[in-house]
Design a protein around this motif. Structure first.
Motif, PDB file in Angstrom:
ATOM      1  N   ALA A   1       5.272  40.014  12.826  1.00 39.79           N
ATOM      2  CA  ALA A   1       5.151  39.059  11.731  1.00 39.79           C
ATOM      3  C   ALA A   1       6.389  38.170  11.668  1.00 39.79           C
ATOM      4  N   VAL A   2       6.202  36.964  11.195  1.00 40.45           N
ATOM      5  CA  VAL A   2       7.307  36.029  11.031  1.00 40.45           C
ATOM      6  C   VAL A   2       8.189  36.498   9.878  1.00 40.45           C
ATOM      7  N   SER A   3       9.498  36.515  10.115  1.00 38.68           N
ATOM      8  CA  SER A   3      10.456  36.978   9.109  1.00 38.68           C
ATOM      9  C   SER A   3      11.541  35.934   8.906  1.00 38.68           C
ATOM     10  N   PRO A   4      11.920  35.687   7.662  1.00 34.82           N
ATOM     11  CA  PRO A   4      13.052  34.788   7.419  1.00 34.82           C
ATOM     12  C   PRO A   4      14.333  35.574   7.148  1.00 34.82           C
ATOM     13  N   VAL A   5      15.454  34.997   7.527  1.00 35.22           N
ATOM     14  CA  VAL A   5      16.770  35.530   7.188  1.00 35.22           C
ATOM     15  C   VAL A   5      17.498  34.410   6.468  1.00 35.22           C
ATOM     16  N   TYR A   6      18.056  34.726   5.299  1.00 35.65           N
ATOM     17  CA  TYR A   6      18.771  33.736   4.506  1.00 35.65           C
ATOM     18  C   TYR A   6      20.268  33.983   4.606  1.00 35.65           C
ATOM     19  N   LEU A   7      21.011  32.932   4.870  1.00 37.13           N
ATOM     20  CA  LEU A   7      22.466  33.015   4.980  1.00 37.13           C
ATOM     21  C   LEU A   7      23.079  32.055   3.966  1.00 37.13           C
TER      22      LEU A   7
ATOM     23  N   PRO B   1      20.940  43.453  25.343  1.00 33.34           N
ATOM     24  CA  PRO B   1      20.681  44.792  25.873  1.00 33.34           C
ATOM     25  C   PRO B   1      20.415  45.796  24.755  1.00 33.34           C
ATOM     26  N   LYS B   2      19.720  46.854  25.087  1.00 37.30           N
ATOM     27  CA  LYS B   2      19.465  47.924  24.132  1.00 37.30           C
ATOM     28  C   LYS B   2      20.797  48.405  23.563  1.00 37.30           C
ATOM     29  N   GLY B   3      20.814  48.601  22.252  1.00 37.05           N
ATOM     30  CA  GLY B   3      22.023  49.061  21.594  1.00 37.05           C
ATOM     31  C   GLY B   3      22.907  47.943  21.060  1.00 37.05           C
ATOM     32  N   HIS B   4      22.640  46.694  21.438  1.00 40.18           N
ATOM     33  CA  HIS B   4      23.407  45.541  20.930  1.00 40.18           C
ATOM     34  C   HIS B   4      22.607  44.942  19.779  1.00 40.18           C
ATOM     35  N   GLN B   5      23.014  45.187  18.554  1.00 33.77           N
ATOM     36  CA  GLN B   5      22.295  44.708  17.369  1.00 33.77           C
ATOM     37  C   GLN B   5      22.315  43.187  17.320  1.00 33.77           C
ATOM     38  N   LEU B   6      21.142  42.563  17.300  1.00 33.37           N
ATOM     39  CA  LEU B   6      21.074  41.108  17.184  1.00 33.37           C
ATOM     40  C   LEU B   6      21.460  40.693  15.771  1.00 33.37           C
ATOM     41  N   LYS B   7      22.330  39.686  15.688  1.00 28.02           N
ATOM     42  CA  LYS B   7      22.787  39.178  14.408  1.00 28.02           C
ATOM     43  C   LYS B   7      22.823  37.655  14.452  1.00 28.02           C
ATOM     44  N   VAL B   8      22.729  37.046  13.294  1.00 29.24           N
ATOM     45  CA  VAL B   8      22.940  35.607  13.151  1.00 29.24           C
ATOM     46  C   VAL B   8      24.042  35.410  12.123  1.00 29.24           C
ATOM     47  N   ARG B   9      24.735  34.275  12.240  1.00 32.40           N
ATOM     48  CA  ARG B   9      25.767  33.981  11.257  1.00 32.40           C
ATOM     49  C   ARG B   9      25.740  32.503  10.900  1.00 32.40           C
TER      50      ARG B   9
ATOM     51  N   GLY C   1      36.904  20.593   9.357  1.00 32.77           N
ATOM     52  CA  GLY C   1      37.705  20.141  10.488  1.00 32.77           C
ATOM     53  C   GLY C   1      37.466  21.109  11.628  1.00 32.77           C
ATOM     54  N   SER C   2      38.517  21.689  12.171  1.00 30.38           N
ATOM     55  CA  SER C   2      38.363  22.681  13.247  1.00 30.38           C
ATOM     56  C   SER C   2      38.551  24.107  12.737  1.00 30.38           C
ATOM     57  N   GLU C   3      38.794  24.268  11.450  1.00 25.72           N
ATOM     58  CA  GLU C   3      39.057  25.580  10.863  1.00 25.72           C
ATOM     59  C   GLU C   3      37.767  26.224  10.358  1.00 25.72           C
ATOM     60  N   LEU C   4      37.507  27.469  10.783  1.00 24.30           N
ATOM     61  CA  LEU C   4      36.379  28.240  10.265  1.00 24.30           C
ATOM     62  C   LEU C   4      36.747  28.686   8.862  1.00 24.30           C
ATOM     63  N   VAL C   5      36.053  28.143   7.847  1.00 21.88           N
ATOM     64  CA  VAL C   5      36.453  28.422   6.475  1.00 21.88           C
ATOM     65  C   VAL C   5      35.715  29.586   5.850  1.00 21.88           C
ATOM     66  N   HIS C   6      34.488  29.852   6.230  1.00 23.85           N
ATOM     67  CA  HIS C   6      33.760  31.005   5.709  1.00 23.85           C
ATOM     68  C   HIS C   6      32.513  31.223   6.541  1.00 23.85           C
ATOM     69  N   LYS C   7      31.957  32.419   6.428  1.00 19.28           N
ATOM     70  CA  LYS C   7      30.772  32.735   7.209  1.00 19.28           C
ATOM     71  C   LYS C   7      29.962  33.818   6.508  1.00 19.28           C
ATOM     72  N   ASP C   8      28.718  33.911   6.892  1.00 20.01           N
ATOM     73  CA  ASP C   8      27.819  34.958   6.408  1.00 20.01           C
ATOM     74  C   ASP C   8      27.099  35.494   7.634  1.00 20.01           C
ATOM     75  N   ILE C   9      26.955  36.810   7.729  1.00 17.87           N
ATOM     76  CA  ILE C   9      26.322  37.435   8.893  1.00 17.87           C
ATOM     77  C   ILE C   9      25.169  38.321   8.428  1.00 17.87           C
ATOM     78  N   ALA C  10      24.042  38.278   9.157  1.00 20.23           N
ATOM     79  CA  ALA C  10      22.890  39.120   8.843  1.00 20.23           C
ATOM     80  C   ALA C  10      22.275  39.654  10.128  1.00 20.23           C
ATOM     81  N   LYS C  11      21.725  40.858  10.049  1.00 18.79           N
ATOM     82  CA  LYS C  11      21.043  41.460  11.192  1.00 18.79           C
ATOM     83  C   LYS C  11      19.620  40.936  11.294  1.00 18.79           C
ATOM     84  N   LEU C  12      19.121  40.816  12.507  1.00 20.41           N
ATOM     85  CA  LEU C  12      17.719  40.447  12.726  1.00 20.41           C
ATOM     86  C   LEU C  12      16.905  41.699  12.890  1.00 20.41           C
TER      87      LEU C  12
END
Length: 139
Positions: free
Chosen positions: A29-35, A114-122, A128-139
Motif C-alpha cells: 500500500a502507498v504510505s506517506p512520511v511527513y517531515l 542491503p538487508k539490515g540497513h534501515q531505509l530512512k529519509v531526512r 546558505g551552505s550551513e545545515l541548520v536543521h533536519k528531521d529524519i524518519a524511517k521508511l
C-alpha cells in the motif's frame, strides 16, 4: 467418508494460507512520511509518498516528494544511501525549493539497501551552505 473430510481439511489449509498472504498485500500500500523541522521563518516540511517493492528486501518505490522551504532556506529531501561516499545521504528531489517556495516531484524511483540497513529519509534545510536543521524518519 474420508474423502469429504480430506476436502474440508484442504479447504481449511487453503483458507489459512490465503489469510496469511493478506498482510503481504497490505505492505504494498502507498504510505506517506511527513517531515518537519524549524520554526518561524525557518519552518520547512516535506511529504514522501512511497510503497514497498513486492518480493524485494529493503526496497521502496518513491512515488512523490513534496517539499516546502522556509523563507530564508533551501530544502533537500534525502535518503540514507549506503553507496554514497560523501555524507551518506542522496537527494530524492532534483532541486531544492528555496526562499518560501515549494516543489512537487514524482520520481517513481526505486531505492534499495542491503538487508539490515534501515531505509530512512531526512529533511535537510540549508541556510546558505550551513545545515541548520533536519528531521529524519524511517521508511
Amino acid at each position: 467418508m474420508r474423502i469429504p473430510a480430506l476436502s474440508v481439511t484442504v479447504a481449511v489449509v487453503a483458507a489459512t494460507v490465503a489469510g496469511g498472504a493478506a498482510p503481504a498485500a497490505a505492505d504494498t500500500a502507498v504510505s506517506p512520511v511527513y517531515l518537519e523541522a524549524g520554526t518561524g521563518r525557518h519552518h520547512n516540511s516535506a511529504t514522501v509518498t512511497y510503497e514497498r517493492v513486492d518480493g524485494a528486501v529493503n526496497s521502496v518505490k518513491i512515488i512523490s516528494v513534496e517539499a516546502y522551504s522556509g523563507e530564508p532556506d533551501c530544502v533537500w529531501v534525502e535518503w540514507n544511501d549506503p553507496k554514497d561516499v560523501g555524507d551518506g545521504w542522496t537527494a530524492l528531489n532534483s532541486e531544492p525549493p528555496c526562499y518560501g517556495n515549494n516543489l512537487l516531484e514524482t520520481p517513481n524511483r526505486i531505492i534499495k539497501a542491503p538487508k539490515g540497513h534501515q531505509l530512512k529519509v531526512r529533511l535537510a534545510a540549508y541556510h546558505g551552505s550551513e545545515l541548520v536543521h533536519k528531521d529524519i524518519a524511517k521508511l
